[in-house]
Design an enzyme around this catalytic site. Sequence first.
Site, PDB file in Angstrom:
ATOM      1  CD  GLN A 166      -2.592   1.108  -0.045  1.00 20.62           C
ATOM      2  OE1 GLN A 166      -3.281   0.005  -0.408  1.00 20.62           O
ATOM      3  NE2 GLN A 166      -2.756   2.356  -0.666  1.00 20.62           N
ATOM      4  CG  HIS A 178      -0.563   2.739  -4.440  1.00 24.57           C
ATOM      5  ND1 HIS A 178      -0.664   2.602  -5.580  1.00 24.57           N
ATOM      6  CD2 HIS A 178      -0.998   1.496  -3.640  1.00 24.57           C
ATOM      7  CE1 HIS A 178      -1.336   1.227  -5.888  1.00 24.57           C
ATOM      8  NE2 HIS A 178      -1.513   0.548  -4.817  1.00 24.57           N
ATOM      9  CD  GLU A 227      -8.190   2.716  -1.890  1.00 25.73           C
ATOM     10  OE1 GLU A 227      -7.134   3.148  -1.120  1.00 25.73           O
ATOM     11  OE2 GLU A 227      -8.327   2.367  -3.113  1.00 25.73           O
ATOM     12  CG  HIS A 228      -7.171  -1.557  -0.325  1.00 26.08           C
ATOM     13  ND1 HIS A 228      -6.604  -0.297  -0.404  1.00 26.08           N
ATOM     14  CD2 HIS A 228      -7.640  -1.921  -1.283  1.00 26.08           C
ATOM     15  CE1 HIS A 228      -6.714  -0.315  -1.894  1.00 26.08           C
ATOM     16  NE2 HIS A 228      -7.157  -1.136  -2.421  1.00 26.08           N
ATOM     17  CG  ASP A 267      -4.263  -3.601  -5.342  1.00 24.51           C
ATOM     18  OD1 ASP A 267      -5.374  -2.988  -5.095  1.00 24.51           O
ATOM     19  OD2 ASP A 267      -3.037  -3.337  -4.702  1.00 24.51           O
ATOM     20  CG  HIS A 310     -49.507  16.430  -8.309  1.00 25.88           C
ATOM     21  ND1 HIS A 310     -49.224  17.761  -8.660  1.00 25.88           N
ATOM     22  CD2 HIS A 310     -48.255  15.607  -8.523  1.00 25.88           C
ATOM     23  CE1 HIS A 310     -47.768  17.960  -8.968  1.00 25.88           C
ATOM     24  NE2 HIS A 310     -47.355  16.570  -8.746  1.00 25.88           N
TER      25      HIS A 310
END
Lengths: 429, 429
Positions: free
Chosen positions: A255, A258, A322-323, A356, A415
């Site tokens: 991770q 990145h 996220e993960h 991934d 209506h």
Amino acid sequence: MKTIILPEKSGWEELCRRPSIKKSYLEEKVRSILLNVKSDKDKAVYAYSEKFDGIRPESLKVTPEEIAESVRLISPEIKNAIAIARENIEKFHKGQLTPEPALETFKGVRCWRKNIAIEKVGLYIPGGSAPLFSTVLMLGIPSKLAGCREIIICSPPGTDGKINPLILYTAQLIGITDIFKTGGAQAIAAMAYGTESIPRVYKIFGPGNQFVTKAKELVQEEGVAIDMPAGPSEALVISDSAADPEFIAADLLSQAEHGSDSQVIYLTDNREMIDKVKKQIEYQLQALPRKDLASGALENSKLIVLPSLDICIEFSNVYAPEHLIISTSDPHKLAGNVINAGSVFLGSFSCESAGDYASGTNHTLPTNGYARNYSGVSTESFVKKISFQEITGEGIRELGPAIEILAEAELLNAHKNAVSLRLKSLGNG
Amino acid sequence: MKTIILPEKSGWEELCRRPSIKKSYLEEKVRSILLNVKSDKDKAVYAYSEKFDGIRPESLKVTPEEIAESVRLISPEIKNAIAIARENIEKFHKGQLTPEPALETFKGVRCWRKNIAIEKVGLYIPGGSAPLFSTVLMLGIPSKLAGCREIIICSPPGTDGKINPLILYTAQLIGITDIFKTGGAQAIAAMAYGTESIPRVYKIFGPGNQFVTKAKELVQEEGVAIDMPAGPSEALVISDSAADPEFIAADLLSQAEHGSDSQVIYLTDNREMIDKVKKQIEYQLQALPRKDLASGALENSKLIVLPSLDICIEFSNVYAPEHLIISTSDPHKLAGNVINAGSVFLGSFSCESAGDYASGTNHTLPTNGYARNYSGVSTESFVKKISFQEITGEGIRELGPAIEILAEAELLNAHKNAVSLRLKSLGNG
């Protein structure tokens, strides 16, 4: 990396804070790029390419020759690996558009929803430090499964004026050949407004740097949909003492590599695991080509001891990663309590890299705490669900009086009248 | 109302343009409201209530006594009509969260998605010219079905310091009792940031005026999710000569009465229908209490003759209406070609009012052309779909080598290493 032992619950929110991003400075720059592309179209896109990519491509659109060349350039070994990933991703994403049956909600009243693909979508594939052809699979496959009519890709060219052949190969493999050489905010602008070369789309997908992210945010205000808001990537790992520190360190580092704005968090109920994981991180880090980026990310990162695994999950739900990797002896038990996460990996062999690339799940996921309120990309992200209804004479005869009462109570007499006239025509006005 | 006979296709886009909305003037005002509520919380909310609603409520939270009073105030007739609507809406929205089965995408690789409710959601219910308690049903029912833990409602008080009892009655009926007396941009700010009285939420739903809409847009930039971007309401009706002009006029007017910024479009392949519908509109308009609002909307509206019904649908797909009413002898044939619409009504008895109140479909729909890229609200709007995966030793042994190749090709060596270490531990590194 900071180690925190048994933090007070009152301090969790502070611990869960993401590294902050300066925004205002960007906004002005990006707004001016958007305006210029809106008015000068291709001319502006070329100019920004010269300025930012250091290259003026001959044409914005990738030629069939370039695509054919990419097919020749990719090794059989990589082609085979891409084929495996593609098959798994297709399998998983095919199951995401089950049609709902029509329902008779009331006698004579039939209602249903239908999945209809968004006609025109644009996929942004970053160039930069890594050629993210896996993102072509993750966005391209569901767009094709959904049935989008026009699917285009924008990706910045290298200094040779070409898009990385891995990206071109993967795109053509899944049937996308409208590919344009432009990146950054100008690519997002081109897809949002359209230029002479680049068609306008209704929804824009894909990751990118802060310029791309800001541009997506700004065009969204003008009615273009986007996949989700974005921030730096992140992972949270939970383990007990049974886990292998080597694996955990590897997951945290995968991770961290990145980018230096990434963040990783390790939670455990076992104090000794912290030292073991730390040592492994330091050891494995030395061998990494992207060591500098990973080191930067590790500065933002935390190793935290909490009183129990249940409390680890509670913390994780506050962080909303996220993960989320749960590497404990009974990961299913904890998984049942996950509320906020993008994608969850259970057990010691379910590493983030699998998701991934190749297990089948999507890797375009909510970051920055957005896992509290957003889902990752799926085939559903490429469709609208349109509702339909059909009411018979009998249906309106029975349901109509209730509608009249409700409309009148809301003071919406027209209506009501739309129903009254129909009831009258049926002889019970 | 403008009548247009057989327009050139090149002119369609112009015909589909919505009445424009001035935005920049609003933005400054709304930004300052957001900032003030963020810093001064309740104090700012009370101050804006005094300024805009002309009233300072005793407390922001609706009391149990006020809720009990609303139950006494509503007539049995209205209660019964609400019960019918509720039942149909529940039936339709229950079917929208079918769990997806787990899939073995590859031997030893199991992937699945799970629907998990967004924990905290806020529903905005406008006060103003009509007490929109139907919106309480349309947002409250799916939020309950999804399983959201904290559901709050904000709605502006009247000059008596109270929220309309129809809104309170409907909210308590479906189990929502955290109701706050505040409207406008300050209500959106309070839900986005939280105040002493009003809890912060992760996603905000509901219609509103331009201040509300702009506030939702701005808090979205700060990470709060919203249901969808909004614009004035609109309907498009397609009919052939078999349709009843009285019904068509009534449907167009029921859309027009929403407000002078609404827009209605009538498409037909039969020139004579135009005059018949026009006459009916003029006739029915006279009897409407909201005649002035409807007249305003009719000024933006168009009656258009096109060469065929198929071309009417083609035009409708360019317009992308919120509501599409197909009143032809074979509506299903045309319905199959709908690409862009929020909700579709088939046949002469399926009036928009039915979907607005009681047939079961949701009435929170994409306006302003957003039907091209957004869906209406559904139970899915209140959940995140989180992906999970579990990989066995055998799974990583077989799939791992492909992941290694892909990660290496993307120059992400730590990603590769996370797999390599696991393969090594299994004896095939």
